[in-house]
Design an enzyme around this catalytic site. Structure first.
Site, PDB file in Angstrom:
ATOM      1  N   GLU A   1      21.297  59.969 -41.831  1.00  0.00           N
ATOM      2  CA  GLU A   1      20.943  61.216 -41.949  1.00  0.00           C
ATOM      3  C   GLU A   1      20.638  61.776 -43.367  1.00  0.00           C
ATOM      4  O   GLU A   1      20.354  62.939 -43.832  1.00  0.00           O
ATOM      5  CB  GLU A   1      22.127  62.359 -41.630  1.00  0.00           C
ATOM      6  CG  GLU A   1      23.424  62.181 -42.025  1.00  0.00           C
ATOM      7  CD  GLU A   1      24.859  62.938 -41.381  1.00  0.00           C
ATOM      8  OE1 GLU A   1      25.502  63.314 -42.081  1.00  0.00           O
ATOM      9  OE2 GLU A   1      24.612  63.096 -40.120  1.00  0.00           O
ATOM     10  N   LYS A  75      31.607  40.108 -58.603  1.00  0.00           N
ATOM     11  CA  LYS A  75      30.618  40.142 -57.394  1.00  0.00           C
ATOM     12  C   LYS A  75      29.882  41.347 -57.170  1.00  0.00           C
ATOM     13  O   LYS A  75      28.590  41.157 -56.753  1.00  0.00           O
ATOM     14  CB  LYS A  75      31.361  40.032 -56.243  1.00  0.00           C
ATOM     15  CG  LYS A  75      32.346  38.504 -55.988  1.00  0.00           C
ATOM     16  CD  LYS A  75      33.023  38.558 -55.038  1.00  0.00           C
ATOM     17  CE  LYS A  75      34.064  37.156 -54.855  1.00  0.00           C
ATOM     18  NZ  LYS A  75      34.696  37.038 -53.684  1.00  0.00           N
ATOM     19  N   CYS A 238      38.349  89.738 -53.114  1.00  0.00           N
ATOM     20  CA  CYS A 238      37.372  90.007 -52.140  1.00  0.00           C
ATOM     21  C   CYS A 238      38.054  90.951 -50.833  1.00  0.00           C
ATOM     22  O   CYS A 238      38.178  92.105 -50.937  1.00  0.00           O
ATOM     23  CB  CYS A 238      36.495  88.932 -51.365  1.00  0.00           C
ATOM     24  SG  CYS A 238      35.075  89.040 -50.700  1.00  0.00           S
ATOM     25  N   GLY A 240      40.977  90.800 -49.914  1.00  0.00           N
ATOM     26  CA  GLY A 240      42.386  91.154 -50.543  1.00  0.00           C
ATOM     27  C   GLY A 240      42.051  92.276 -51.167  1.00  0.00           C
ATOM     28  O   GLY A 240      43.276  93.199 -51.222  1.00  0.00           O
ATOM     29  N   PHE A 241      40.998  92.505 -52.060  1.00  0.00           N
ATOM     30  CA  PHE A 241      40.659  94.002 -52.679  1.00  0.00           C
ATOM     31  C   PHE A 241      40.724  94.828 -51.771  1.00  0.00           C
ATOM     32  O   PHE A 241      41.638  96.019 -51.806  1.00  0.00           O
ATOM     33  CB  PHE A 241      39.602  93.636 -53.475  1.00  0.00           C
ATOM     34  CG  PHE A 241      38.935  94.986 -54.108  1.00  0.00           C
ATOM     35  CD1 PHE A 241      39.087  95.327 -55.270  1.00  0.00           C
ATOM     36  CD2 PHE A 241      38.008  95.704 -53.322  1.00  0.00           C
ATOM     37  CE1 PHE A 241      38.646  96.544 -55.770  1.00  0.00           C
ATOM     38  CE2 PHE A 241      37.623  96.846 -53.753  1.00  0.00           C
ATOM     39  CZ  PHE A 241      37.767  97.277 -55.119  1.00  0.00           C
ATOM     40  N   ARG A 320      29.935  92.301 -48.254  1.00  0.00           N
ATOM     41  CA  ARG A 320      29.379  93.090 -47.993  1.00  0.00           C
ATOM     42  C   ARG A 320      29.628  94.567 -48.062  1.00  0.00           C
ATOM     43  O   ARG A 320      28.951  95.526 -48.143  1.00  0.00           O
ATOM     44  CB  ARG A 320      28.782  92.903 -46.555  1.00  0.00           C
ATOM     45  CG  ARG A 320      27.814  93.925 -45.776  1.00  0.00           C
ATOM     46  CD  ARG A 320      27.556  93.186 -44.275  1.00  0.00           C
ATOM     47  NE  ARG A 320      26.698  92.302 -44.525  1.00  0.00           N
ATOM     48  CZ  ARG A 320      26.780  91.085 -43.862  1.00  0.00           C
ATOM     49  NH1 ARG A 320      28.028  90.707 -43.539  1.00  0.00           N
ATOM     50  NH2 ARG A 320      25.931  89.912 -44.195  1.00  0.00           N
ATOM     51  N   HIS A 365      35.099  86.672 -57.073  1.00  0.00           N
ATOM     52  CA  HIS A 365      35.646  85.592 -56.753  1.00  0.00           C
ATOM     53  C   HIS A 365      35.993  84.667 -58.090  1.00  0.00           C
ATOM     54  O   HIS A 365      35.087  83.958 -58.284  1.00  0.00           O
ATOM     55  CB  HIS A 365      34.963  84.761 -55.705  1.00  0.00           C
ATOM     56  CG  HIS A 365      34.967  85.193 -54.615  1.00  0.00           C
ATOM     57  ND1 HIS A 365      35.886  84.922 -53.394  1.00  0.00           N
ATOM     58  CD2 HIS A 365      33.812  86.200 -53.848  1.00  0.00           C
ATOM     59  CE1 HIS A 365      35.437  85.534 -52.335  1.00  0.00           C
ATOM     60  NE2 HIS A 365      34.435  86.080 -52.407  1.00  0.00           N
ATOM     61  N   GLU A 367      37.997  82.816 -58.814  1.00  0.00           N
ATOM     62  CA  GLU A 367      38.597  81.352 -58.597  1.00  0.00           C
ATOM     63  C   GLU A 367      37.322  80.316 -58.683  1.00  0.00           C
ATOM     64  O   GLU A 367      37.313  79.252 -59.038  1.00  0.00           O
ATOM     65  CB  GLU A 367      39.046  81.200 -57.273  1.00  0.00           C
ATOM     66  CG  GLU A 367      38.195  81.179 -55.933  1.00  0.00           C
ATOM     67  CD  GLU A 367      37.950  82.793 -55.518  1.00  0.00           C
ATOM     68  OE1 GLU A 367      37.677  82.767 -54.338  1.00  0.00           O
ATOM     69  OE2 GLU A 367      38.327  83.743 -56.335  1.00  0.00           O
TER      70      GLU A 367
END
Length: 409
Positions: A1, A75, A238, A240-241, A320, A365, A367
């Site tokens: 894939e 090898k 986010c 949490g705010f 959002r 964010h 972090e």
């Protein structure tokens, strides 16, 4: 894939020409405990397949639990058609931050410079200076003088990679502060105001991270309330705010039905909602605020001081819903401070509660932009506040003092 990806790399190398890129093949050297020796045959076959696809590795990185033997590397060198000095052992390490030293000891850094013909761009004096700073950082690892517990409250706690960036940001801050940060995972699905203390009594700081959807929402609000009423250092990211805004609206401002239109689409007190101008946005990303954006900081607030008393700072966003402008004044009248907002727009992006040891939330964010040498100031402040709470008998730096010291590192 992954054949399309490999073919794209082959074509890129062909189009750019020799000396324009360097291929590093990462392979695994088996070490069956029953045999007591390392076996490289499987790794050789993997490199052979890569060669068949038109990719000639320039470097081979050999992963293994223990240091790869010279015989196994020899090898790999022969069968991979790679010079022996470019086949190196990348065995297990106590810390990911010791890997650069491992690569440097093998001389891989200068091998890459030679392959790409960019040795003349290297300023050795500057390189040595930066390496010394890196070593100062790694020397602090496992040298912690105290320990704290941070509660991460969310609904994805069973899949901890969901919060990998938060864990890294806490680790960066903890190393700089000489503090071992233990994590307590707290699923908010079953948390209420009545039992929040049972879940949170043992933590020294609380993070309510980002997320979407209704599950665990009320539990997060209960965690915020516990942090605010018991002065437990709090950082909301986010969602949490937004939870901090709703908790404050309900329990301090008396707006009992305050909620978010993400949770209750037709709620009567939408303190968090989509702004009117966002509803008109269509196309890629829809009405989400994505990527890097400027935050205008309010002078003399904690956020302003944490970020070096600058007028604005750039951070990454992915959300959002916003604080509804109609509720901003009501919240501020009761003591909530919006210390960061979008320039020229009524979009609140950082909040704080003066009078508490540390209580902040941000729609961004932080972090995602924390780095080993540049820990995110909010995480440094949270860690310092938690340490000060855990060890009141010790002389510990305040959140602001700790952030200022780390910024000078």
């Amino acid at each position: 894939e992954n054949a399309f990806y490999i073919e794209a790399m082959r074509e890129l190398a062909y189009e750019e020409g020799p000396g324009s890129c360097s291929f590093v093949a990462l392979t695994y050297i088996l070490e069956p405990k029953t045999l007591g020796e390392q076996k490289s045959k499987a790794a050789q076959l993997g490199i052979k397949q890569l060669l068949q696809l038109g990719i000639q590795p320039d470097i081979i990185a050999c992963r293994c639990e223990n240091p790869v033997t010279e015989q196994a590397r020899q090898k790999m060198s022969v069968f991979g058609n790679v010079p022996f000095e470019r086949v190196f052992s990348m065995h297990d390490s106590a810390s990911i931050y010791s890997i650069p030293a491992m690569l440097r000891d093998c001389g891989i850094d200068f091998e890459v410079l030679r392959m790409l013909k960019i040795e003349d761009r290297t300023k050795l004096r500057h390189e040595r200076k930066e390496w010394a700073r890196w070593c100062d950082f790694t020397d602090k690892i496992d040298k912690e003088t105290h320990e704290i517990t941070i509660g991460i409250t969310g609904k994805y706690t069973s899949v901890r990679d969901s919060y990998a960036s938060i864990l890294n940001a806490l680790e960066h801050a903890g190393i700089h502060l000489g503090c071992k940060v233990d994590i307590k995972w707290i699923d908010t699905t079953e948390i209420t105001d009545a039992n929040a203390a049972d879940h949170l009594a043992a933590v020294d700081g609380i993070i309510v991270p980002g997320g979407f959807g209704t599950r665990g929402w009320e539990g997060k609000i209960s965690c915020v309330r516990y942090a605010r009423e018991n002065d437990v250092p709090y950082l909301g990211l986010c969602l949490g705010f937004q939870a901090a805004v709703i908790e404050f609206a309900r329990n301090v401002c008396g707006i009992k039905k305050a909620d978010s239109t993400e949770i209750i689409a037709d709620c009567t007190e939408p303190a968090i909602s989509i702004l009117p101008e966002q509803k008109k946005i269509e196309g890629l990303g829809g009405n989400m605020r994505l990527g890097g954006r400027e935050i205008e900081l309010k002078k003399d607030t904690l956020a302003w001081k944490l970020f070096g008393k600058t007028s604005s700072v750039r951070r990454r966003f992915r959300h959002r819903y916003e604080v509804d402008p109609e509720y901003i004044q009501k919240l501020e009248d009761k003591g909530l401070v919006f210390s960061g907002k979008a320039p020229n727009q009524p979009i609140m992006q950082i909040l704080e509660l003066p009078g508490l040891s540390f209580f902040m939330g941000t729609q961004s964010h932080p972090e995602l932009t924390s780095r080993p040498m540049r820990p995110a100031p909010m995480f440094v402040a949270l860690t310092a506040a938690a340490a000060k709470r855990k060890h009141p008998d010790k002389k510990m730096d305040t959140p602001l003092t700790a952030a200022e010291k780390v910024a000078k590192f």
